[in-house]
Design a protein around this motif. Sequence first.
Motif, PDB file in Angstrom:
ATOM      1  N   GLU A 130       4.444  -4.443  -9.199  1.00  0.00           N
ATOM      2  CA  GLU A 130       5.446  -3.178  -9.636  1.00  0.00           C
ATOM      3  C   GLU A 130       6.563  -2.579  -8.771  1.00  0.00           C
ATOM      4  N   LEU A 131       6.373  -2.548  -7.308  1.00  0.00           N
ATOM      5  CA  LEU A 131       7.213  -2.011  -6.440  1.00  0.00           C
ATOM      6  C   LEU A 131       8.260  -3.010  -6.229  1.00  0.00           C
ATOM      7  N   LEU A 132       8.128  -4.348  -6.019  1.00  0.00           N
ATOM      8  CA  LEU A 132       8.956  -5.489  -5.982  1.00  0.00           C
ATOM      9  C   LEU A 132       9.826  -5.772  -6.924  1.00  0.00           C
ATOM     10  N   ALA A 133       9.263  -5.591  -8.276  1.00  0.00           N
ATOM     11  CA  ALA A 133      10.146  -5.591  -9.590  1.00  0.00           C
ATOM     12  C   ALA A 133      11.099  -4.532  -9.631  1.00  0.00           C
ATOM     13  N   ALA A 134      10.932  -3.511  -9.064  1.00  0.00           N
ATOM     14  CA  ALA A 134      11.808  -2.241  -9.164  1.00  0.00           C
ATOM     15  C   ALA A 134      12.843  -2.496  -7.538  1.00  0.00           C
ATOM     16  N   GLY A 135      12.418  -3.441  -6.725  1.00  0.00           N
ATOM     17  CA  GLY A 135      13.635  -3.278  -5.571  1.00  0.00           C
ATOM     18  C   GLY A 135      12.864  -2.508  -4.543  1.00  0.00           C
ATOM     19  N   LEU A 136      11.772  -1.929  -4.672  1.00  0.00           N
ATOM     20  CA  LEU A 136      11.171  -1.197  -3.691  1.00  0.00           C
ATOM     21  C   LEU A 136      10.204  -1.901  -2.815  1.00  0.00           C
ATOM     22  N   SER A 137      10.160  -1.376  -1.452  1.00  0.00           N
ATOM     23  CA  SER A 137       9.187  -2.087  -0.405  1.00  0.00           C
ATOM     24  C   SER A 137       7.836  -1.963  -0.927  1.00  0.00           C
ATOM     25  N   ARG A 138       7.223  -3.182  -0.481  1.00  0.00           N
ATOM     26  CA  ARG A 138       5.611  -3.219  -0.616  1.00  0.00           C
ATOM     27  C   ARG A 138       4.848  -2.238   0.263  1.00  0.00           C
ATOM     28  N   ILE A 139       3.639  -1.984  -0.406  1.00  0.00           N
ATOM     29  CA  ILE A 139       2.900  -0.959   0.576  1.00  0.00           C
ATOM     30  C   ILE A 139       1.614  -1.654   1.308  1.00  0.00           C
ATOM     31  N   ILE A 140       1.260  -1.788   2.359  1.00  0.00           N
ATOM     32  CA  ILE A 140       0.322  -2.408   3.174  1.00  0.00           C
ATOM     33  C   ILE A 140      -0.284  -1.668   3.715  1.00  0.00           C
ATOM     34  N   ILE A 141      -1.913  -1.476   3.297  1.00  0.00           N
ATOM     35  CA  ILE A 141      -2.756  -0.874   4.113  1.00  0.00           C
ATOM     36  C   ILE A 141      -3.527  -1.724   5.301  1.00  0.00           C
ATOM     37  N   PRO A 142      -3.183  -1.401   6.392  1.00  0.00           N
ATOM     38  CA  PRO A 142      -3.639  -2.078   7.589  1.00  0.00           C
ATOM     39  C   PRO A 142      -5.155  -1.681   7.969  1.00  0.00           C
ATOM     40  N   THR A 143      -5.560  -2.471   8.824  1.00  0.00           N
ATOM     41  CA  THR A 143      -6.961  -2.035   9.269  1.00  0.00           C
ATOM     42  C   THR A 143      -7.226  -0.824   9.640  1.00  0.00           C
ATOM     43  N   VAL A 144      -6.323  -0.157  10.789  1.00  0.00           N
ATOM     44  CA  VAL A 144      -6.314   0.899  11.270  1.00  0.00           C
ATOM     45  C   VAL A 144      -6.435   2.257  10.265  1.00  0.00           C
ATOM     46  N   PHE A 145      -6.004   1.944   9.103  1.00  0.00           N
ATOM     47  CA  PHE A 145      -5.900   2.837   7.954  1.00  0.00           C
ATOM     48  C   PHE A 145      -6.999   2.778   7.006  1.00  0.00           C
ATOM     49  N   ARG A 146      -7.962   1.873   7.075  1.00  0.00           N
ATOM     50  CA  ARG A 146      -8.885   1.838   6.252  1.00  0.00           C
ATOM     51  C   ARG A 146      -9.553   2.911   5.641  1.00  0.00           C
ATOM     52  N   SER A 147     -10.213   3.594   6.758  1.00  0.00           N
ATOM     53  CA  SER A 147     -10.825   4.900   6.451  1.00  0.00           C
ATOM     54  C   SER A 147      -9.961   5.874   5.785  1.00  0.00           C
ATOM     55  N   ASP A 148      -8.898   6.011   6.285  1.00  0.00           N
ATOM     56  CA  ASP A 148      -7.949   7.054   5.631  1.00  0.00           C
ATOM     57  C   ASP A 148      -7.908   6.719   4.184  1.00  0.00           C
ATOM     58  N   TYR A 149      -7.406   5.453   3.929  1.00  0.00           N
ATOM     59  CA  TYR A 149      -7.194   5.024   2.508  1.00  0.00           C
ATOM     60  C   TYR A 149      -8.386   5.137   1.500  1.00  0.00           C
ATOM     61  N   PHE A 150      -9.648   4.832   1.947  1.00  0.00           N
ATOM     62  CA  PHE A 150     -10.732   5.126   1.205  1.00  0.00           C
ATOM     63  C   PHE A 150     -11.096   6.496   1.075  1.00  0.00           C
ATOM     64  N   ASP A 151     -10.711   7.242   1.857  1.00  0.00           N
ATOM     65  CA  ASP A 151     -10.968   8.752   1.954  1.00  0.00           C
ATOM     66  C   ASP A 151     -10.102   9.219   0.836  1.00  0.00           C
ATOM     67  N   ALA A 152      -8.688   8.903   1.044  1.00  0.00           N
ATOM     68  CA  ALA A 152      -7.695   9.341  -0.266  1.00  0.00           C
ATOM     69  C   ALA A 152      -8.345   8.987  -1.432  1.00  0.00           C
ATOM     70  N   LEU A 153      -8.741   7.683  -1.830  1.00  0.00           N
ATOM     71  CA  LEU A 153      -9.247   7.353  -3.098  1.00  0.00           C
ATOM     72  C   LEU A 153     -10.325   8.062  -3.760  1.00  0.00           C
ATOM     73  N   ARG A 154     -11.208   8.334  -2.593  1.00  0.00           N
ATOM     74  CA  ARG A 154     -12.410   9.306  -2.995  1.00  0.00           C
ATOM     75  C   ARG A 154     -12.007  10.799  -3.172  1.00  0.00           C
ATOM     76  N   ALA A 155     -10.906  11.320  -2.500  1.00  0.00           N
ATOM     77  CA  ALA A 155     -10.492  12.470  -2.780  1.00  0.00           C
ATOM     78  C   ALA A 155     -10.257  12.759  -4.404  1.00  0.00           C
ATOM     79  N   LEU A 156      -9.419  11.705  -4.856  1.00  0.00           N
ATOM     80  CA  LEU A 156      -9.185  11.720  -6.166  1.00  0.00           C
ATOM     81  C   LEU A 156     -10.162  11.330  -7.131  1.00  0.00           C
ATOM     82  N   SER A 157     -10.731  10.347  -6.661  1.00  0.00           N
ATOM     83  CA  SER A 157     -11.946   9.950  -7.926  1.00  0.00           C
ATOM     84  C   SER A 157     -13.251  10.843  -7.820  1.00  0.00           C
TER      85      SER A 157
END
Length: 521
Positions: free
Chosen positions: A410-437
């Motif tokens: 979806e991002l690349l189709a609109a000419g926007l930068s991709r979003i990569i979730i690196p290893t160091v951000f793994r816990s932050d990323y899953f916490d963010a998903l849990r905050a919403l779900s």
Amino acid sequence: MADIYFTGTGDEAADRKIRRDLAAGKLQRVAQGVYIDPGTETVEGVILRNWTKIAAHLVPDGVVTDRSGIEARPFRDTPDHVPILFMSAPRSRAKIKLPGLEIGIRQGAGPVAEDIPFLGTHLASEARRLLDNMTPSRARTGPARTLGPDVVEKRLDSLCTTHGVSHLNVIRDNARAIAPLIGREKEFDALDAMISMLMQTREGKALTSQGQARVDGSPIDPGCIGRVVKLVEFLQTRAPLIIPNPDISPERGRAGAFMEAYFSNFIEGTEFAIGEAVEIVFEGRIPENRPADGHDVLGTYLQLVELGQRSAIATDADTFIDEVQERHRNLMTQRPGIQPGVLKTKPNQAGNTAFVHPDLVRGTLREGVNVLRSITDPFSRALVVHFLLVDVHPFNDGNGRISRIMMTKELLAAGLSRIIIPTVFRSDYFDALRALSRRDDPSIFVRSLEFCQKVTAACSASTIDQAIDGWARSYGFCEDSRNARLSMPNPALEVVMRNGIAAPSDYWTSIGASRPPDILA
């Protein structure tokens, strides 16, 4: 905790003691025959905590029903902030007012067959509470006494999901038996028609989108769709984030796709040293002892370099679902045990998060695509695509990777930068998903991915080695997030490779690791 006492229970000795304590100022009378010793607790708090005992004492011939039957507690969101409990009893209409609680009694039947003994009082049976709530509320002021047919329809749909379609017949049979006893014959006729419509044995127009989805053969999970809508609403309050795609050459595109494939698998537990991943993707060296893991990394990379340019809003819902299934089939082809490309048939969950029930997957995805088509901002649409697929979790495995692939498309189709979730951000990323779900809070998820996109764009490079170096200077490969945080790449840092992990030297110092001789920069 404070205690509550009642007189008139048949124990004369206990009644005399209560009266003596009242006279001595030890107790407080809050209603006829009801006394409390509040201690440090407020009177209102004591009464609300003991509402079932109070209802049983003051309305012994009553039953908790109407909206209180559905909610199984007093309604609290009243204009004067005094909770109200709705009951039916064979007596004149009345209101009993206590500090912090009002009991609204309507003239009607008391407990009948199937009503449930409930902590001293009675709670209306499932069939009765549905019949009672089919009646429109006549309240001119204050909260509506009943929830109305639309809420009944939603509840029937939910019961159908949790107990099966046949359970609706059980409810109908019970409702037919008790309707004459509680004066709800007309309501039964309407309930009967509603159940037949939801079971697709009679034509009719549903009152809610949830009910209509079941009538159409694609029932939805309203909780999931509600979270998606909350995410959309939050995104609409923010200025659109526009970070152009820096991977505009084939070389940069391949480097970006490789880094995304590597990290997307790593955070899901498919862990390789970065050098091993390079050999897997660019030299075809699939590890003999981990062939399926190797194909996961390679399969993710191959999808990310061949995404196509079509946005989700350019397709109908069924085409979107078909694409997701085909991508999953290709991604997980080396894992036949998880049924690649097949929508799940058994419920799945992660920790305390239960994902959408298998019977609701297709309908929920269809409704989610309808929401997507209303979003004009491509960054917002990408985040919603990602969260929709994560929250539905349509497959037995590989859901996170597929959701991020579709977000990148979806991002690349609109000419926007991709979003990569690196290893160091793994816990932050899953916490963010849990905050919403789990807590319906989309803010952490959105801000987290906005930041990751900024770092991703800054780490764009024309070669694999340069991309690895950029992510190393952002602490991207660090597994111990207590000693490293994701940051914009810092060219002044000294990067050291240790055990196949590239990271700044200060990271190795912070975790007490000795400095190896392999210094990259």
